[in-house]
Structure formats: structure tokens, C-alpha cells
Design a protein around this motif. Structure first.
Motif, PDB file in Angstrom:
ATOM      1  N   ALA A   1      38.459  18.737 -13.979  1.00 28.67           N
ATOM      2  CA  ALA A   1      37.575  18.417 -12.855  1.00 28.67           C
ATOM      3  C   ALA A   1      37.550  16.923 -12.555  1.00 28.67           C
ATOM      4  O   ALA A   1      37.109  16.510 -11.475  1.00 28.67           O
TER       5      ALA A   1
ATOM      6  N   THR B   1      34.678  19.422  -8.733  1.00 32.41           N
ATOM      7  CA  THR B   1      33.689  19.673  -9.774  1.00 32.41           C
ATOM      8  C   THR B   1      34.208  20.724 -10.749  1.00 32.41           C
ATOM      9  O   THR B   1      35.173  21.449 -10.457  1.00 32.41           O
ATOM     10  N   GLU B   2      33.556  20.799 -11.886  1.00 33.16           N
ATOM     11  CA  GLU B   2      33.941  21.818 -12.863  1.00 33.16           C
ATOM     12  C   GLU B   2      33.761  23.218 -12.286  1.00 33.16           C
ATOM     13  O   GLU B   2      34.573  24.113 -12.528  1.00 33.16           O
TER      14      GLU B   2
END
Length: 354
Positions: free
Chosen positions: A52, A59-60
Motif C-alpha cells: 500500500a 491504501t491497504e
């Protein structure tokens, strides 16, 4: 032999399945292909948080969503328990089988793969290459060695291991061992719907049962005079009984999987650890026992999530994504289904908060 480049065929844009994948998931696929630690077997560690950090607006949760889509389309296979990912057709697509030295590197990597699910999938791919592709005799020999090695390792987890490599395996590499005429297998969890990419991991036990104690040995046993008064030591961390809320999550998920026609998983220390972390780790939206139990029920009412939530590791990993999907869609199940009574909130925006 370290990789210095990634190969992408121009024919990929003629693949009707691939062009139906969303742009973020396509990007994720090319990202995975270009990782330095991708082995020639097509396996690499599952590192969503680290990946990420590869773009400022990534984002993750985005990475997890992209990989889940790739898995649904069968471009990758993931194992949450061993934290490994397989690019399913990598050996075929990257022409690894045409390069004996590179194929040997892939063969040398097989013992490092921990996931039986990934090994079973890889076995099917190698058998397909053996049946469909032309290659040099040296490569063919290495390929057959790999097939034999994987059949032995996957076979050790089945009730009827094959002694010789399979030339034309069934889509379900494990087969479904007959319940009759076998010793009682120990319960070992499987992930995935019956007959779908999973492997039945029933392990036959050939160990003799312990002999009952003789009367003489029983008579000579001398328990401590204060044994009845000594309190039992408290259970260790992530042991049964150490956290009733953790035990309840594990039991609820196991029961839900059985109800959904999956084999009952074995609740391990890893299962309890993942359930504990789900409850205890900091999240933007606090998590409690009731929300987790209702999230499990919600997942079992959705075909996609039912296939992907097969352990507490995958439940923890996908929890925020499930919550986002539930709160934004407000759906109570797939078309033609109704979620359980515990998941009928009056306000769709509070799906996980009621």
C-alpha cells in the motif's frame, strides 16, 4: 536466479476475462508480476500493508480489495493462514517451463511453499502444462519431478495419495476421499467451497492407540496429597479458555461454515490469535464481539464472502472491507436471499453498529 524484469504478453488485451477486470485490479496484477521477491514458481509473500506504500493515494484497503477481485477471477490464489499468494498461471505465462535453468529454480522453491492450497493449485497448473505444451526434454524431466513432488506433498494430506504423477488431474486436485473403508481422519481445516480450488486435508493416523493402564500401574500411582486443593494454572495466551469472547468467535465461525456445507475447521492457536487481534487492534470503527458475530452471519449470506471467509485470519483481514460494503450498499444478501435475523437493521447505514 534473481528476477530483473517482468514479462507481460501483448495478448493479455485479447483476454476477455482480463479486460473485464477493473482498472485498479489490473494495476495490482501488473504490480504483483513486477515484485522482486516473486519466485519462479509464481509464489510471493502476502504483504498488503507494505504494498500500500507504493503510491500516495493507495491504501491497504485498496490493495485487499484489488487482490480479492483477482482471486475471484482466479488470476491469483491466496492463503491467509500462511500469508502467501500465487499468480496462478505464472509458470505458463512467463514461459518458465521453456527455460530449464529457470524451471529448476522454480522446482527448488517448492519446499519453501507452506500452503497446501497453493501447492494443490500449482499441481493442476503443472499437469496442464505437461499435457498441453511443447518443451525441451530437459524441461519436461524437471516438470515431471515437480509434479511428482507436489503429488506426494498434497497426497500426504489426502486419504488416498497417488503413487505416480497424474497426467490429467481433475479440477479438484484433492479428489474427495471416500468416507468408507478408511481410518478416521483427523480434522484439518480446508478453505474454499467443496470441489472448488481447495484441497481436502484429512490426515490418516497410523499411530496405535495408547494402551490402558494396568491395575498394577494404577495402584502404584501416587498423586500428590494436596492435588485436589491445588488450583489449575490459568490458560496461556491464545489457548482455549483464555478469552471467552475469542472462543465464541472461533466457535461461531466454525459452526457457520458447517451450516454452509463446508467441512468443520480445526480451531487452532492461530485461529484464536487472529480473533483476538480482530477484537483488540485499533481500527477507525471500534469492533466488539456482537459486531464480529453478525459480520460472520452476514458473510455467510453472500456467495463471494462465504467462499472467502474461511478462517479467522481471512475474517480479520477482510473485516473493514465487508463493513464498507454492507454500510454503503445496504443489501441484506444476494439477489433472492435474505440475511439472517441478526442482520436486519432498520438503518442500512448502521449495518455493523446495531
Amino acid at each position: 536466479m534473481a528476477r530483473s524484469e517482468a514479462r507481460v504478453s501483448v495478448d493479455i488485451w485479447d483476454d476477455e476475462d482480463f479486460i473485464e477486470v477493473t482498472v485498479p485490479a489490473q494495476w495490482q496484477f501488473f504490480f504483483l508480476l513486477s515484485q522482486r521477491d516473486l519466485a519462479h514458481s509464481g509464489v510471493l509473500p502476502l504483504r498488503e500493508r507494505r504494498w500500500a506504500r507504493s503510491a500516495p493515494d493507495l491504501t491497504e484497503a485498496d490493495v485487499i480489495r484489488n487482490i480479492a477481485e483477482l482471486e475471484q477471477k482466479r488470476y491469483v490464489v491466496i492463503d491467509d493462514d500462511t500469508e502467501e499468494l500465487l499468480i496462478r498461471s505464472y509458470i505458463r505465462g512467463d514461459k518458465v517451463f521453456k527455460q530449464p535453468n529457470v524451471l529448476r529454480s522454480a522446482a527448488d522453491h517448492l519446499p519453501l511453499i507452506a500452503s497446501k492450497k497453493i501447492k494443490a493449485t500449482l499441481l493442476v497448473e503443472l499437469c496442464r502444462i505437461d499435457a498441453e505444451e511443447d518443451m525441451a526434454e530437459g524441461s519436461r524431466q524437471i516438470l515431471k519431478e515437480m509434479i511428482y513432488t507436489l503429488e506426494r506433498e498434497v497426497g500426504q494430506a489426502s486419504a488416498s495419495p497417488s503413487a505416480t504423477p497424474t497426467q490429467n488431474p481433475s479440477p479438484n486436485p484433492s479428489g474427495n476421499p471416500s468416507p468408507e473403508g478408511q481410518n478416521k481422519p483427523s480434522a484439518d481445516p480446508t478453505r474454499g467451497a467443496p470441489g472448488e480450488r481447495g484441497v481436502v486435508t484429512a490426515v490418516r493416523s497410523d499411530s496405535p492407540l495408547p494402551s490402558p493402564p494396568s491395575p498394577d500401574s494404577a495402584a502404584t500411582a501416587s498423586p500428590s496429597p494436596n492435588a485436589a486443593d491445588e488450583p489449575s494454572p490459568p490458560p496461556g495466551r491464545d489457548e482455549p479458555g483464555s478469552r471467552p469472547d475469542v472462543d465464541k468467535i472461533c466457535q461461531h465461525l466454525a459452526d457457520a461454515l458447517v451450516k454452509a456445507q463446508y467441512k468443520r475447521p480445526r480451531i487452532t492457536k492461530r485461529w484464536r490469535q487472529e480473533a483476538r487481534l480482530l477484537l483488540d487492534e485499533k481500527r477507525p470503527n471500534p469492533v466488539d464481539l456482537d459486531k464480529v458475530l453478525r459480520a460472520i452471519d452476514w458473510a455467510m449470506e453472500h456467495d463471494f464472502w462465504r467462499r472467502n471467509i474461511q478462517s479467522t485470519a481471512s475474517l480479520r483481514r477482510q473485516f473493514d472491507r465487508m463493513r464498507d460494503e454492507a454500510t454503503t450498499s445496504g443489501r441484506r444478501g444476494n439477489a433472492g436471499t435474505t440475511a439472517s435475523a441478526a442482520w436486519n437493521p432498520t438503518d442500512p447505514e448502521t449495518y455493523f453498529d446495531k
